[in-house]
Scaffold this motif. Structure first.
Motif, PDB file in Angstrom:
ATOM      1  N   HIS A 152     -13.864  20.218 -29.009  1.00 59.54           N
ATOM      2  CA  HIS A 152     -14.355  21.588 -28.139  1.00 59.54           C
ATOM      3  C   HIS A 152     -14.355  22.755 -28.810  1.00 59.54           C
ATOM      4  O   HIS A 152     -14.030  22.618 -30.117  1.00 59.54           O
ATOM      5  CB  HIS A 152     -13.653  21.659 -26.791  1.00 59.54           C
ATOM      6  N   ASP A 156      -8.864  27.417 -31.991  1.00 56.19           N
ATOM      7  CA  ASP A 156      -7.908  26.644 -32.928  1.00 56.19           C
ATOM      8  C   ASP A 156      -8.265  25.305 -32.970  1.00 56.19           C
ATOM      9  O   ASP A 156      -7.620  24.511 -33.801  1.00 56.19           O
ATOM     10  CB  ASP A 156      -6.476  26.462 -31.936  1.00 56.19           C
ATOM     11  N   HIS A 157      -9.513  25.010 -32.467  1.00 58.12           N
ATOM     12  CA  HIS A 157     -10.007  23.903 -33.186  1.00 58.12           C
ATOM     13  C   HIS A 157     -11.268  23.789 -34.343  1.00 58.12           C
ATOM     14  O   HIS A 157     -11.447  22.718 -35.003  1.00 58.12           O
ATOM     15  CB  HIS A 157     -10.552  22.870 -31.980  1.00 58.12           C
ATOM     16  N   ASP A 255      -8.196  18.456 -26.127  1.00 59.12           N
ATOM     17  CA  ASP A 255      -7.221  19.221 -25.465  1.00 59.12           C
ATOM     18  C   ASP A 255      -7.219  18.879 -23.949  1.00 59.12           C
ATOM     19  O   ASP A 255      -6.793  19.536 -23.027  1.00 59.12           O
ATOM     20  CB  ASP A 255      -7.558  20.573 -25.498  1.00 59.12           C
ATOM     21  N   HIS A 307      -2.865  18.647 -29.562  1.00 56.18           N
ATOM     22  CA  HIS A 307      -1.581  19.248 -30.059  1.00 56.18           C
ATOM     23  C   HIS A 307      -0.348  18.449 -29.907  1.00 56.18           C
ATOM     24  O   HIS A 307       0.684  19.025 -29.963  1.00 56.18           O
ATOM     25  CB  HIS A 307      -1.500  20.633 -29.194  1.00 56.18           C
TER      26      HIS A 307
HETATM   27 ZN   LIG Z   1      -6.358  23.686 -28.459  1.00 53.24          ZN
END
Ligand SMILES: [Zn+2]
Length: 330
Positions: A152, A156-157, A255, A307
């Motif tokens: 996605h 942070d990805h 996530d 994560h």
């Molecule tokens: Zn994330």
């Protein structure tokens, strides 16, 4: 009642109400899993002996420790859970690619330009090893990567992309269309800046239902890498099954959960975090319940959230043991 008394009384009542709500936010929340219509007996495992050999490796780039009750609503333990920022390197006979991208070497500079709130919350992490250094340590260059598939488009990805300029990004069309309405430009355009001018190719999970998920995309047409929609966290959060002859089946969740307890209990994160990062509450809960039942039905499949440092470490140990075992047999 005099006005002053009334004001005092109201503020005490409101204070009590506020405290009660705050306490309630840490308590477990009932999910109606008991009335789910699917059987929870383990399903017969898939014969993977005819699938290709696929290597899977988690490349951990950074981490942050958070209290368990923040990661898992209703968990009373204050002990820290490690939230990792990772990429997954997948070596399939037809392509070598990444699922998500971890963190790039200059991620701190990207984060430094954001608001104080962002830097102190979501943008707060311990930088460990950039994507480029992981690749280098394996004797790889960015040109060895055929593409990077993004679960996605949260920042942070996509944060490793500056380390792999020019590499094709494969993105769920649903995710990109939704991101264009705000996510790409959030936090001063952070996601757009991180994605740079890497070429983009869209994919659609428009194939048949797969393992109980509503649709799918068989990436190489051999049934070994199958993408499924796991919406709710974002509109197009995409999971990936890895079916291979040389190891257990793996199911990467993007996530859809942070840690395994989110789908094992099932439980959302603490509502403060959950509401900040979830684009559609009801859909995300449905996905968690779906994963809850799937995990019970398929104990032979390793589910790994992007994560979930603990699961990623366990997986790597298992994978290493498998590789060593296979070498010893030769
Ligand atoms: Zn994330």
């Amino acid at each position: 009642m005099k006005l002053r008394n009334l004001v005092a009384f109201s503020s005490i009542t409101l204070g009590t109400l506020g405290a009660a709500l705050a306490i309630k936010s840490f308590l477990p929340q009932r999910f109606a899993t008991a009335h789910w219509y699917e059987a929870e007996e383990p399903a017969p495992p898939l014969d993977t002996s005819t699938f290709p050999q696929v290597e899977v490796m988690f490349l951990r780039c950074g981490s942050v420790a958070i209290p368990e009750f923040v990661a898992v609503r209703g968990a009373f333990s204050p002990f820290p859970r490690i939230i990792s920022h990772s990429a997954v390197l997948v070596r399939h006979p037809k392509a070598t690619f990444l699922y998500d991208t971890g963190l790039s070497s200059d991620i701190s500079a990207f984060v430094a330009d954001r608001s104080l709130l962002f830097r102190k919350t979501l943008g707060n992490f311990q930088f460990e090893q950039p994507l480029s250094s992981h690749l280098k340590s394996m004797g790889m260059e960015r040109t060895d990567l055929d593409f990077a598939l993004l679960s996605h488009l949260h920042w942070d990805h996509v944060s490793g992309i500056p380390d792999i300029p020019g590499v094709l990004l494969r993105i769920n069309r649903v995710e990109y269309d939704a991101a264009r309405l705000g996510l790409l430009d959030a936090n001063g355009g952070l996601v757009r800046q991180l994605m740079g001018d890497n070429p983009i190719e869209f994919f659609d999970c428009a194939g048949p239902a797969y393992e109980g998920f509503r649709s799918s995309l068989d990436l190489f047409g051999d049934g070994s890498e199958v993408l499924v929609p796991l919406p709710g966290h974002t509109a197009g959060n995409t999971g990936m099954f890895i079916n291979r002859a040389n190891g257990p089946r793996v199911f990467l969740l993007g996530d859809a959960a942070w840690v395994s307890q989110n789908y094992l209990r099932p439980a959302t994160m603490h509502p403060f975090m959950w509401s900040r990062i979830t684009s559609d509450d009801a859909t995300a809960r449905q996905t968690l319940i779906k994963l809850h039942h799937f995990a019970l039905q398929h104990p032979e499949i390793i589910l790994v959230a992007m994560h979930d440092a603990e699961m990623q470490e366990k997986f790597l140990i298992l994978e290493q043991a498998q590789i060593t075992g296979a070498r010893m047999k030769q």
